[in-house]
Structure formats: C-alpha cells, structure tokens
Design a protein around this motif. Structure first.
Motif, PDB file in Angstrom:
ATOM      1  N   MET A 241      -5.238 -28.897  42.961  1.00 44.27           N
ATOM      2  CA  MET A 241      -5.257 -27.863  41.784  1.00 44.27           C
ATOM      3  C   MET A 241      -3.923 -26.862  42.061  1.00 44.27           C
ATOM      4  N   ARG A 242      -3.183 -26.730  41.135  1.00 46.61           N
ATOM      5  CA  ARG A 242      -2.190 -25.589  41.262  1.00 46.61           C
ATOM      6  C   ARG A 242      -2.295 -24.419  40.569  1.00 46.61           C
ATOM      7  N   VAL A 243      -2.070 -23.301  41.100  1.00 42.94           N
ATOM      8  CA  VAL A 243      -2.108 -22.028  40.550  1.00 42.94           C
ATOM      9  C   VAL A 243      -0.859 -21.169  40.651  1.00 42.94           C
ATOM     10  N   LEU A 244      -0.380 -20.715  39.270  1.00 45.35           N
ATOM     11  CA  LEU A 244       0.810 -19.901  39.437  1.00 45.35           C
ATOM     12  C   LEU A 244       0.376 -18.292  39.582  1.00 45.35           C
ATOM     13  N   ALA A 245       0.801 -17.658  40.480  1.00 42.62           N
ATOM     14  CA  ALA A 245       0.422 -16.284  40.842  1.00 42.62           C
ATOM     15  C   ALA A 245       1.335 -15.376  40.551  1.00 42.62           C
ATOM     16  N   LEU A 246       1.014 -14.531  39.588  1.00 43.95           N
ATOM     17  CA  LEU A 246       2.090 -13.432  39.176  1.00 43.95           C
ATOM     18  C   LEU A 246       1.709 -12.015  40.059  1.00 43.95           C
ATOM     19  N   GLY A 247       2.497 -11.441  40.690  1.00 46.43           N
ATOM     20  CA  GLY A 247       2.259 -10.301  41.274  1.00 46.43           C
ATOM     21  C   GLY A 247       3.093  -9.959  42.170  1.00 46.43           C
ATOM     22  N   PRO A 248       3.074  -8.439  42.859  1.00 48.42           N
ATOM     23  CA  PRO A 248       4.146  -8.005  43.697  1.00 48.42           C
ATOM     24  C   PRO A 248       3.615  -8.473  45.086  1.00 48.42           C
ATOM     25  N   ILE A 249       4.668  -8.250  45.956  1.00 49.87           N
ATOM     26  CA  ILE A 249       4.467  -8.289  47.560  1.00 49.87           C
ATOM     27  C   ILE A 249       5.066  -7.459  48.151  1.00 49.87           C
ATOM     28  N   PRO A 250       4.790  -6.863  49.455  1.00 52.66           N
ATOM     29  CA  PRO A 250       5.516  -5.849  50.049  1.00 52.66           C
ATOM     30  C   PRO A 250       7.019  -6.136  50.307  1.00 52.66           C
ATOM     31  N   PRO A 251       7.800  -5.250  50.547  1.00 55.65           N
ATOM     32  CA  PRO A 251       7.633  -3.787  50.209  1.00 55.65           C
ATOM     33  C   PRO A 251       7.728  -3.329  48.850  1.00 55.65           C
ATOM     34  N   PRO A 252       7.372  -2.207  48.314  1.00 58.68           N
ATOM     35  CA  PRO A 252       6.754  -1.177  49.168  1.00 58.68           C
ATOM     36  C   PRO A 252       5.124  -1.712  49.363  1.00 58.68           C
ATOM     37  N   TYR A 253       4.345  -1.169  50.311  1.00 55.99           N
ATOM     38  CA  TYR A 253       3.344  -1.481  50.771  1.00 55.99           C
ATOM     39  C   TYR A 253       2.289  -0.544  49.941  1.00 55.99           C
ATOM     40  N   HIS A 254       1.031  -1.366  49.410  1.00 57.16           N
ATOM     41  CA  HIS A 254      -0.034  -1.058  48.634  1.00 57.16           C
ATOM     42  C   HIS A 254      -0.952  -2.039  48.652  1.00 57.16           C
ATOM     43  N   GLY A 255      -1.941  -1.762  48.352  1.00 61.38           N
ATOM     44  CA  GLY A 255      -3.320  -2.740  48.238  1.00 61.38           C
ATOM     45  C   GLY A 255      -3.048  -4.083  47.428  1.00 61.38           C
ATOM     46  N   VAL A 256      -2.720  -3.995  46.371  1.00 59.38           N
ATOM     47  CA  VAL A 256      -2.365  -5.288  45.454  1.00 59.38           C
ATOM     48  C   VAL A 256      -1.287  -6.327  46.130  1.00 59.38           C
ATOM     49  N   ALA A 257      -0.260  -5.500  46.486  1.00 58.21           N
ATOM     50  CA  ALA A 257       0.977  -6.290  46.972  1.00 58.21           C
ATOM     51  C   ALA A 257       0.186  -6.946  48.492  1.00 58.21           C
ATOM     52  N   THR A 258      -0.251  -6.269  49.293  1.00 61.36           N
ATOM     53  CA  THR A 258      -0.805  -6.782  50.561  1.00 61.36           C
ATOM     54  C   THR A 258      -1.705  -7.879  50.316  1.00 61.36           C
ATOM     55  N   TYR A 259      -2.719  -7.603  49.475  1.00 58.19           N
ATOM     56  CA  TYR A 259      -3.673  -8.677  49.113  1.00 58.19           C
ATOM     57  C   TYR A 259      -2.935  -9.827  48.706  1.00 58.19           C
ATOM     58  N   LEU A 260      -2.033  -9.800  47.719  1.00 53.36           N
ATOM     59  CA  LEU A 260      -1.335 -10.966  47.189  1.00 53.36           C
ATOM     60  C   LEU A 260      -0.673 -11.818  48.440  1.00 53.36           C
ATOM     61  N   ARG A 261      -0.004 -10.980  49.085  1.00 51.41           N
ATOM     62  CA  ARG A 261       0.987 -11.490  50.340  1.00 51.41           C
ATOM     63  C   ARG A 261       0.020 -12.429  51.254  1.00 51.41           C
ATOM     64  N   ASP A 262      -1.089 -12.064  51.458  1.00 51.16           N
ATOM     65  CA  ASP A 262      -2.217 -12.651  52.290  1.00 51.16           C
ATOM     66  C   ASP A 262      -2.681 -13.773  51.384  1.00 51.16           C
ATOM     67  N   LEU A 263      -2.917 -13.821  50.235  1.00 47.79           N
ATOM     68  CA  LEU A 263      -3.505 -14.908  49.431  1.00 47.79           C
ATOM     69  C   LEU A 263      -2.311 -16.141  49.344  1.00 47.79           C
ATOM     70  N   LEU A 264      -1.179 -15.688  49.429  1.00 40.82           N
ATOM     71  CA  LEU A 264      -0.110 -16.614  49.070  1.00 40.82           C
ATOM     72  C   LEU A 264       0.036 -17.542  50.436  1.00 40.82           C
ATOM     73  N   ASP A 265      -0.503 -16.857  51.519  1.00 44.35           N
ATOM     74  CA  ASP A 265      -0.310 -17.635  53.081  1.00 44.35           C
ATOM     75  C   ASP A 265      -1.526 -17.953  53.389  1.00 44.35           C
ATOM     76  N   SER A 266      -2.614 -18.227  52.505  1.00 45.74           N
ATOM     77  CA  SER A 266      -3.905 -18.544  52.583  1.00 45.74           C
ATOM     78  C   SER A 266      -4.089 -19.934  53.380  1.00 45.74           C
TER      79      SER A 266
END
Length: 375
Positions: A1-26
């Motif tokens: 399954m392929r999922v196209l994720a939209l969203g920010p990654i750090p910097p700047p550092y905030h919760g949503v960006a940090t969460y998505l960065r970890d998700l992309l590396d999952s």
C-alpha cells in the motif's frame, strides 16, 4: 500500500512536524507493507507564521496544491494523509487538499493533532460550517488522539470513520536505562516551543515562590526550546532579572538526538503548565515519560488521560494559578521516594502506550481499514 503524506517536517520544530518526520522514517509501517511518499508543506520561517494570511503562505499553499495534483496523477498511492489544521486560513488550505485528492480518486485520511476543532467550527459563519461539512463528508478516515476527542467530528464525519491513535515518540533510552543516581540535586526541566500559552512565565513565577520557602535549596530550572516571539523573550528575561533568578534559570535552545537525551536525564521533574488552546497530546510529555521523569502539567487536550494524576505525575486544573503550581512543586520536591515511584511509572506507561512501535502499528491499522472500506 502506498500513502501520499502531506505536511511539514522540521525545521521549525513543533509537534506536527516532528510527528510526521518520525512517520516518514517508520520501520513499523514498512514492515506492514505501507510505503509513505511525501509532499512537503513546510514554511521554513519560525512557527509564529503558522496559520497566517500572508503572501508567502499563500504562495506556499498554491505550490503545494500544484505538487499534490502532479503527485496524485503520477502516483499509484491509494490514500492521501494529512494533518488537519485548527485555524481558519490553514483549514481552508487543507480543505482544498481534501477536495483535490478526492477529485483525483484518492481516499483521504485526516489526522487531528489537537482538541480545538469543534470550538473553531462552532465559532464560524453558516457558510463556513456548510463548506466544512461538505469537505469533511469526503473524508474516508479521521484520526483523533483519544476516546475523549471523538466528539470533535460529531455531526461532521460518521462515527465509524473516526479512529483513535495516541501519539508516540522514539525511545531515546532503548539502549541505556534512564537512571538518576544523584539524589541531592533539584532540577526542573521545561521543553517546548516557547510561546506565551505554553506556560514559561507561570513556571518562572512558581520557581520564585518555591525558593522563597527554601532559599538555600539547589533548585534550578533548565529550559529547552526557542522563543517564537521576541516580545516574550524580552519579557521572560526581564522577569528572571526582576525575581533575581539569573543563576537559577538556564536556556539551552533546541535539543535533538543525544543532546535531548542528556537534557532529559539532567532533571528531576518535567514541567509543562500549558494553557495552549489548541493542545492535544504534547510529544514533549511522552519524551519526558520515556526518560522516566515525573510530569507536572495541566489538564488540556488529552493530557489527563496521558499523565495519570498522582501515578506518573501531577495534573493541575487547566487554568491553575501560579500559587497552585508552586504548591504542587513543593510537595513533589519534599518526597523523593514519591518522585522515584512516579518516574518508574512514567517509563512503564510510555513503553506500554507511547512508543513509536505502538503508535505506528495503530496508524497502520487505520490505513488498512480505510483501504478496504466502501466509500
């Protein structure tokens, strides 16, 4: 399954960006047969620009829409995944992402990282509400942070399409236990994006009150994060000078990786007296719990179901006074055995509920459920 994720990654550092960065590396998602592709919506200016109308934000938004259209036309991704914003300008941008993705035949999973959306919706005009209902009616799945947040989409998204996935953070202490052997020190830790509603001013005031009753105490405060408002920085530093806390408060800036682990090991109590109206489940609290730190915080978002009062920390009323904050600190500092018990409970609770493995496994189940559900 392929999922196209939209969203920010750090910097700047905030919760949503940090969460998505970890998700992309999952690794967990990859192990479950899910490949994430990414459309980066980051605004590299500081976090104070989030959700504002200005020429650069508009330009970024239209560029993201164009990239999304190209990626949807070329990609065999089944699902478009995006964090849903909780302010009007950014929600309108997200609505365009949702509608464009559906027009191009993709299923859409939105992820709400806070608890403000229902209030935002109720405050808007009838036209906005109609547009929001229409847009969210096209969503195939919506993720919220706790059972207590299911109501946020009541009347907007069918209940069977709303899923609960609590946050998760990397275990910085997987290879070495977070041990604290020095029982003579008294160090408070604070780590967050430094904005007015995250409680830094209240914590400085509370520190001064505690020290009035124990002037020879080694008690000090270490602060990690960057100020997002120059005025708040000036006000905080002026307050520290006024209260004669210059030798008690240290600012270390943003910390990541090994530096973050060392920071979390340097303290005895993690403090986040947040008043942030958009609060959900702050990642910094989970990081503190992973480090075996007792947490002193306030009842915002789903914090009260994350930090269990008197078990792995203290949860004060959401608008707790500086005096209440100081009293809670005094009681915790007076009972070293209680602090150690709370720290052990925090670490265990993190391992059971808030590791990346648990979080990403639960999100993978959402993607699989959406992929087989009928529209």
């Amino acid at each position: 399954m392929r999922v196209l994720a939209l969203g920010p990654i750090p910097p700047p550092y905030h919760g949503v960006a940090t969460y998505l960065r970890d998700l992309l590396d999952s690794e967990e998602l990859r192990a479950r047969g899910i490949e994430l592709q990414h459309v980066d919506t980051s605004d590299r200016r500081d976090a104070s620009n989030l959700g504002r109308w200005d020429a650069e934000n508009l330009g970024i938004g239209f560029s993201n829409l164009a990239e999304l259209a190209v990626r949807c036309s070329r990609s065999d991704a089944e699902i478009v995944y995006l964090p849903l914003s909780q302010n009007v300008p950014a929600f309108l941008r997200d609505a365009l992402f949702i509608l464009q993705s559906r027009l191009m035949g993709k299923r859409v999973v939105i992820h709400l990282h806070g608890g403000y959306f229902q209030m935002l919706y109720e405050q808007q005009s009838a036209a906005f509400k109609a547009f929001a209902r229409m847009t969210l009616g096209h969503v195939s799945g919506a993720v919220v942070l706790g059972e207590g947040f299911r109501y946020l989409f009541s009347g907007l998204i069918p209940e069977e399409r709303v899923f609960v996935v609590e946050n998760g953070v990397p275990d910085l202490f997987a290879e070495r236990p977070p041990l604290r052997n020095d029982t003579s020190r008294e160090t408070l830790l604070y780590m967050s994006t430094l904005t007015r509603t995250k409680g830094i001013l209240e914590l400085v005031h509370a520190l001064a009150l505690v020290l009035e009753g124990r002037p020879v105490s080694p008690l000090r405060l270490r602060v990690a994060g960057e100020f997002q408002e120059p005025e708040l920085r000036d006000e905080t530093l002026a307050l520290i000078r006024e209260l004669k806390l210059d030798d008690r408060v240290t600012f270390v800036g943003n910390v990541t990786g090994a530096a973050k682990a060392e920071f979390l090991l340097s303290g005895d109590i993690f403090c986040l007296p947040t008043r942030y109206p958009y609060e959900g489940q702050p990642l910094v609290l989970l990081e503190a719990m992973s480090a075996g730190l007792p947490v002193l915080t306030t009842d915002r978002g789903v914090i009260a179901s994350t930090v269990i009062d008197s078990v792995n920390g203290r949860v004060l009323p959401q608008d707790a006074s500086v005096e209440q904050l100081a009293q809670a600190l005094e009681r915790l500092l007076a009972d070293r055995a209680l602090l150690q018990d709370m720290g052990r409970n925090a670490r265990l609770r993190y391992l059971r509920n808030y590791s990346l493995h648990v979080c990403h496994s639960n999100l993978a189940q959402v993607f699989h459920a959406v992929s087989v559900a009928s529209d």
